[in-house]
Design a protein around this motif. Structure first.
Motif, mmCIF file in Angstrom:
data_model
loop_
_atom_site.group_PDB
_atom_site.id
_atom_site.type_symbol
_atom_site.label_atom_id
_atom_site.label_comp_id
_atom_site.label_asym_id
_atom_site.label_seq_id
_atom_site.Cartn_x
_atom_site.Cartn_y
_atom_site.Cartn_z
ATOM 1 N N UNK B 11 -5.154 -11.059 0.170
ATOM 2 C CA UNK B 11 -3.737 -11.415 0.121
ATOM 3 C C UNK B 11 -3.517 -12.772 0.775
ATOM 4 N N UNK B 12 -2.400 -13.381 0.390
ATOM 5 C CA UNK B 12 -1.925 -14.558 1.114
ATOM 6 C C UNK B 12 -0.780 -14.069 1.979
ATOM 7 N N UNK B 13 -1.032 -13.872 3.256
ATOM 8 C CA UNK B 13 -0.016 -13.186 4.066
ATOM 9 C C UNK B 13 1.237 -14.015 4.299
ATOM 10 N N UNK B 14 2.327 -13.334 4.562
ATOM 11 C CA UNK B 14 3.575 -13.956 4.990
ATOM 12 C C UNK B 14 3.328 -14.662 6.319
ATOM 13 N N UNK B 115 5.353 -11.829 -1.369
ATOM 14 C CA UNK B 115 4.177 -11.371 -0.606
ATOM 15 C C UNK B 115 3.970 -9.869 -0.813
#
Lengths: 351, 351
Positions: B11-14, B115
């Protein structure tokens, strides 16, 4: 049915142990610690500055992560924290159990594993324990999408020896192996030293049992920094700020007090061993629990009847109406006084 | 790459707003309330019995659910609580956004929506705001898997009128519509009355802004009992005990103090209106924010430069380096004194 209901994630939720509000109850049903948290926790509570609550807490939960790292002599990047070990385990399932192959866990075990797998649509297979409720390591030497088991196991309390734990980790380098050590402090060996050796190992522990803080919701995972980074990425994609300010302050205070921790754990273990002797005298049978509970059966007394009779007497234990364990009761170790009252009741009940 | 990494949920985190530990900072970057929680919260903190922390908290969070229900004159089964509104929204995404059709939300909005969608593999489409940053209701009159938007919108602060909100809910009876009202108390109309009329509506609010308790992580959703039941089922399948004992006690104390809530909200609104006038004098342009922040741009000053200069002067605001909004700053409303210092700085900077 409404059209929108077609797209609802339908689940059979986990049913937590009862939290009754009855006075004078001897509560031996959810494996809580009979002793309160360290006195340092009360001091930390007094020191909290309510005015700061208007600000977000530290999303990295650094004070708590550092406290846990210090306790176990780890680096901070080897520690992940969450809202109880259930939150930590849910994040682990989401992060690492994404294979099409089934994950494996024992047939008799923590009853949340299949709930998470079902909710997250993770394929799984349960592996039967042997007849004496032990995990047979060879049963985990096969293709799978990940492995999780508690050690000591719940609700049996039975410990798997560290050689067998290591054999399972070693035989499964291509998946993540999670050792759920919620009860490890009450006398079992921890797999923690193995995180330096195996990059596929996560060890999960909690403040809810041995640290007497179930009410504050603190769990943690320990593993190599790559695993912890992946976990944090998913956590930050789910909820950036999970640990509130009081939890951080009180958790850090609790983990810093090693002496109190060791003293209270020792008392629980002594009471457990006393209880085992008394239960044996009464004809109960059970494995050699290394946890803060005893999973006991009696050849002449149906567990369901005893459960109901105890409840009637304001003593509450846990009964799982499930295959293979429907004639067992899981009895949390309370104070010495609690357990003496339990044994008194059982002596009378048997007559 | 290790084999187990193939099955990691990547994931591309917040990225949450910075929480710097610098002293004497004017912190206008994460929309916190400049005023502390109600004095009742400090009283509730003193009344906490640390000895009870050994026990699990109430999994139903009843004291807090009841407090919220009482405040809004709802039934308890119309209220769901979570660890901040981020937890509530994550649970809503998991529970209700399981269609193969894309969910819809504005292109400029709370930056966590995509996200969550990415992490949970939920298809989505963003719907462009108009050039003056308003939501055009007609853009949501088409097939979709669910709808979510903040009202007032973030980071713009622009309110969508209740007739348009209702039109969107009414046009989408087959999906769940979520109105994310994190900032509603600062002057916008709430969709809450509509939950009695539409069974597909969830209204989400938080203690983090108008109730000055970002540090304690409390969010909630309100909707019809069927929706709340589905949400709770998923929550109990994820983590049975999310709200810890201090959060429950302090949250219940906060929501019971309506007078303090109204007084502090009023002060923030007054300071916001004062700040708007001053910013206008300085040539800034912005929509008519109904939130506790102003999303402002200046025809002659690049936002990135101003952001850096403010940071240098220990005034921290939020800058999003994203399409369409790269020349804006989101400025949280602090105390009157904070904002006077900001305006002083801007006057000097402009010279």
């Amino acid at each position: 049915m409404k059209t929108w209901e077609e797209n609802v994630r339908k689940v059979v939720p986990y049913v937590p142990g009862e939290q009754p509000k009855v006075q004078n109850l001897i509560k031996l049903n959810t494996n809580e610690n009979p002793y309160p948290p360290s006195p340092k926790v009360a001091e930390a509570l007094k020191a909290i500055d309510v005015d700061c609550m208007r600000l977000y807490p530290d999303p990295a939960a650094s004070v708590l992560v550092k406290g846990i790292a210090d306790f176990y002599q780890l680096q901070e990047d080897q520690v992940f924290v969450g809202v109880g070990s259930d939150d930590v385990l849910a994040m682990i399932f989401m992060t690492f159990f994404n294979s099409k192959k089934p994950i494996l866990f024992p047939d008799i075990t923590y009853s949340f594993y299949d709930v998470w797998a079902d909710m997250l649509r993770i394929p799984y297979e349960t592996v039967p324990l042997t007849d004496d409720f032990t995990i047979r390591k060879e049963d985990y030497f096969r293709e799978n999408g990940g492995i999780i088991f508690p050690n000591p196991n719940a609700p049996t309390g039975v410990e798997l020896g560290m050689q067998d734990v290591e054999a399972i980790i070693k035989a499964n380098p291509d998946v993540i192996v999670v050792v759920d050590e919620a009860y490890v402090d009450f006398g079992a060996a921890s797999a923690l030293p193995l995180i330096e050796k195996y990059d596929n190992l996560l060890v999960v522990q909690t403040f809810s049992k041995s640290r007497g803080m179930a009410g504050m919701r603190i769990g943690y995972a320990m593993g190599n920094p790559v695993l912890i980074k992946y976990l944090n990425d998913v956590k930050y994609s789910f909820n950036s700020y999970t640990m509130d300010q009081t939890t951080l302050a009180l958790g850090a205070a609790a983990i810093a007090d090693r002496a109190y921790f060791e003293e209270t754990v020792h008392k629980v273990v002594e009471t457990r061993e006393w209880t085992k002797k008394e239960l044996t005298k009464l004809g109960f049978v059970f494995g050699d629990s290394k946890a803060n509970f005893i999973f006991a059966s009696h050849p002449e007394i149906p567990a369901a009847d005893l459960f109901a009779a105890l409840r009637e007497a304001n003593i509450i234990v846990r009964y799982f109406n499930k295959p293979r364990i429907a004639n067992y009761l899981r009895i949390t170790i309370g104070t010495q006084e609690d357990m003496e009252k339990l044994i008194e009741f059982l002596k009378k009940y048997k007559k």
